[in-house]
Motif scaffolding. Sequence first.
Motif, PDB file in Angstrom:
ATOM      1  N   MET A   1      -5.389   4.555  -1.846  1.00 35.29           N
ATOM      2  CA  MET A   1      -4.909   3.351  -1.173  1.00 35.29           C
ATOM      3  C   MET A   1      -5.487   2.142  -1.889  1.00 35.29           C
ATOM      4  O   MET A   1      -6.674   2.023  -2.090  1.00 35.29           O
ATOM      5  CB  MET A   1      -5.355   3.373   0.284  1.00 35.29           C
ATOM      6  CG  MET A   1      -4.943   2.141   1.073  1.00 35.29           C
ATOM      7  SD  MET A   1      -5.489   2.282   2.775  1.00 35.29           S
ATOM      8  CE  MET A   1      -4.940   0.705   3.413  1.00 35.29           C
ATOM      9  N   THR A   2      -4.633   1.214  -2.287  1.00 42.01           N
ATOM     10  CA  THR A   2      -5.108   0.026  -2.981  1.00 42.01           C
ATOM     11  C   THR A   2      -4.364  -1.190  -2.446  1.00 42.01           C
ATOM     12  O   THR A   2      -3.236  -1.076  -1.995  1.00 42.01           O
ATOM     13  CB  THR A   2      -4.913   0.163  -4.505  1.00 42.01           C
ATOM     14  OG1 THR A   2      -5.468  -0.970  -5.151  1.00 42.01           O
ATOM     15  CG2 THR A   2      -3.450   0.250  -4.885  1.00 42.01           C
ATOM     16  N   PHE A   3      -4.976  -2.340  -2.466  1.00 42.61           N
ATOM     17  CA  PHE A   3      -4.375  -3.548  -1.938  1.00 42.61           C
ATOM     18  C   PHE A   3      -3.847  -4.443  -3.046  1.00 42.61           C
ATOM     19  O   PHE A   3      -4.449  -4.563  -4.109  1.00 42.61           O
ATOM     20  CB  PHE A   3      -5.406  -4.372  -1.154  1.00 42.61           C
ATOM     21  CG  PHE A   3      -5.594  -3.904   0.251  1.00 42.61           C
ATOM     22  CD1 PHE A   3      -4.508  -3.657   1.065  1.00 42.61           C
ATOM     23  CD2 PHE A   3      -6.863  -3.715   0.752  1.00 42.61           C
ATOM     24  CE1 PHE A   3      -4.690  -3.246   2.375  1.00 42.61           C
ATOM     25  CE2 PHE A   3      -7.051  -3.293   2.055  1.00 42.61           C
ATOM     26  CZ  PHE A   3      -5.964  -3.059   2.869  1.00 42.61           C
TER      27      PHE A   3
ATOM     28  N   GLN B   1     -14.596  -2.114  -4.028  1.00 42.52           N
ATOM     29  CA  GLN B   1     -13.977  -0.922  -3.465  1.00 42.52           C
ATOM     30  C   GLN B   1     -14.765  -0.445  -2.249  1.00 42.52           C
ATOM     31  O   GLN B   1     -15.990  -0.403  -2.275  1.00 42.52           O
ATOM     32  CB  GLN B   1     -13.929   0.189  -4.519  1.00 42.52           C
ATOM     33  CG  GLN B   1     -13.199   1.439  -4.068  1.00 42.52           C
ATOM     34  CD  GLN B   1     -13.457   2.629  -4.968  1.00 42.52           C
ATOM     35  OE1 GLN B   1     -14.607   2.866  -5.366  1.00 42.52           O
ATOM     36  NE2 GLN B   1     -12.412   3.362  -5.311  1.00 42.52           N
TER      37      GLN B   1
ATOM     38  N   ASP C   1     -10.931  -5.102  -2.118  1.00 39.87           N
ATOM     39  CA  ASP C   1     -10.736  -6.449  -1.586  1.00 39.87           C
ATOM     40  C   ASP C   1     -10.448  -7.445  -2.709  1.00 39.87           C
ATOM     41  O   ASP C   1     -10.350  -7.085  -3.883  1.00 39.87           O
ATOM     42  CB  ASP C   1     -11.922  -6.878  -0.716  1.00 39.87           C
ATOM     43  CG  ASP C   1     -13.211  -7.092  -1.515  1.00 39.87           C
ATOM     44  OD1 ASP C   1     -13.161  -7.214  -2.750  1.00 39.87           O
ATOM     45  OD2 ASP C   1     -14.290  -7.123  -0.878  1.00 39.87           O
TER      46      ASP C   1
ATOM     47  N   ARG D   1     -12.207   3.894   3.018  1.00 40.64           N
ATOM     48  CA  ARG D   1     -11.411   3.637   4.223  1.00 40.64           C
ATOM     49  C   ARG D   1     -11.772   4.671   5.270  1.00 40.64           C
ATOM     50  O   ARG D   1     -11.809   5.873   4.982  1.00 40.64           O
ATOM     51  CB  ARG D   1      -9.922   3.714   3.898  1.00 40.64           C
ATOM     52  CG  ARG D   1      -9.013   3.338   5.063  1.00 40.64           C
ATOM     53  CD  ARG D   1      -7.593   3.100   4.566  1.00 40.64           C
ATOM     54  NE  ARG D   1      -7.029   4.282   3.963  1.00 40.64           N
ATOM     55  CZ  ARG D   1      -6.177   5.091   4.571  1.00 40.64           C
ATOM     56  NH1 ARG D   1      -5.822   4.861   5.815  1.00 40.64           N
ATOM     57  NH2 ARG D   1      -5.699   6.148   3.945  1.00 40.64           N
TER      58      ARG D   1
ATOM     59  N   VAL E   1       0.825  -1.195   0.000  1.00 45.84           N
ATOM     60  CA  VAL E   1       0.000   0.000   0.000  1.00 45.84           C
ATOM     61  C   VAL E   1       0.865   1.253   0.000  1.00 45.84           C
ATOM     62  O   VAL E   1       0.609   2.219  -0.707  1.00 45.84           O
ATOM     63  CB  VAL E   1      -0.940   0.003   1.226  1.00 45.84           C
ATOM     64  CG1 VAL E   1      -1.594   1.371   1.394  1.00 45.84           C
ATOM     65  CG2 VAL E   1      -1.999  -1.072   1.064  1.00 45.84           C
TER      66      VAL E   1
ATOM     67  N   TYR F   1      -9.382   4.736  -0.154  1.00 47.56           N
ATOM     68  CA  TYR F   1     -10.179   3.536  -0.352  1.00 47.56           C
ATOM     69  C   TYR F   1      -9.308   2.289  -0.355  1.00 47.56           C
ATOM     70  O   TYR F   1      -8.092   2.358  -0.488  1.00 47.56           O
ATOM     71  CB  TYR F   1     -10.996   3.614  -1.640  1.00 47.56           C
ATOM     72  CG  TYR F   1     -10.193   3.606  -2.931  1.00 47.56           C
ATOM     73  CD1 TYR F   1      -9.645   2.422  -3.443  1.00 47.56           C
ATOM     74  CD2 TYR F   1     -10.024   4.765  -3.667  1.00 47.56           C
ATOM     75  CE1 TYR F   1      -8.953   2.408  -4.632  1.00 47.56           C
ATOM     76  CE2 TYR F   1      -9.324   4.761  -4.869  1.00 47.56           C
ATOM     77  CZ  TYR F   1      -8.788   3.573  -5.343  1.00 47.56           C
ATOM     78  OH  TYR F   1      -8.089   3.559  -6.525  1.00 47.56           O
ATOM     79  N   THR F   2      -9.968   1.158  -0.193  1.00 50.83           N
ATOM     80  CA  THR F   2      -9.320  -0.140  -0.330  1.00 50.83           C
ATOM     81  C   THR F   2     -10.110  -0.961  -1.336  1.00 50.83           C
ATOM     82  O   THR F   2     -11.279  -0.686  -1.610  1.00 50.83           O
ATOM     83  CB  THR F   2      -9.264  -0.898   1.016  1.00 50.83           C
ATOM     84  OG1 THR F   2     -10.603  -1.122   1.481  1.00 50.83           O
ATOM     85  CG2 THR F   2      -8.491  -0.109   2.055  1.00 50.83           C
TER      86      THR F   2
END
Length: 254
Positions: free
Chosen positions: A33-35, A248, A243, A251, A24, A240-241
């Motif tokens: 923010m990304t996973f 989306q 999964d 966060r 991240v 944001y995240t």
Amino acid sequence: MRFFVFNKKQLLFALAAAAVIAAVCITSGRSVMTFLVGSREIPIYSVERPDNKIALTFDCAWNDDDIDEIITVLKEKGCGATFFVTGKWAEDYSGSLNKLYRAGFELGTHSYNHDDYTKMSADEIIADIEKTERAVTKATGFTPRLMRAPSGAYNDNVVRTVEDSGRTYIQWSVDGIDYPEGTAAEDIYDRVVSQTKAGDIILLHNGTEHTAEVLPQILEALTSEYELVTVSELIYTENYTIDRAGRQSQRQIY
């Protein structure tokens, strides 16, 4: 001094969590923010929302025979929609593209001529996107920042290249499967209406046998329960995240 002892399971969990946090933190130049899911980057398929918004999208790569009909139906229902167009389509049907833009619909790119981005280098992907954007800008004066890859095919390089360039890769969570020859209108309707839930991104196409025909019935059913907006109105642009299913979520900031 206090010491902490971890068993093997706890240690593996801690290492995995650290890897996610590191991924991240080092996304080069991104303001969001990304996973990483495992070792893969995942684009946006759908959105976790507190309301009943959904996004209807169309991929445009074939003809413009039904564009006027689609515009009319969407406007009559007061529905937002996003059209992902190839650069070749933008050049061949610039008048129809301009109609979509002037009608207030959102535009995104879908490659120049539907080539496979997973077989391209980062520089080749950016060159293809920019060529497509120039075609859209020439017809409308607008430069899109949303992108959907041909056939929805992506790998780490595709997603990272698009996101690091400041663009946003958009996938879909509900596929009407409206393009194969011989597809029945009622099957398109059933797939879209039965599968859609809040936060979904729906995929349809223009230039097909039955999409424009069945669109009024689809919109009648969806608008009774959902608000149809553009992709940009559905997604989050920061904090944001995403999964492992590409969903989306906003966060929470404390």
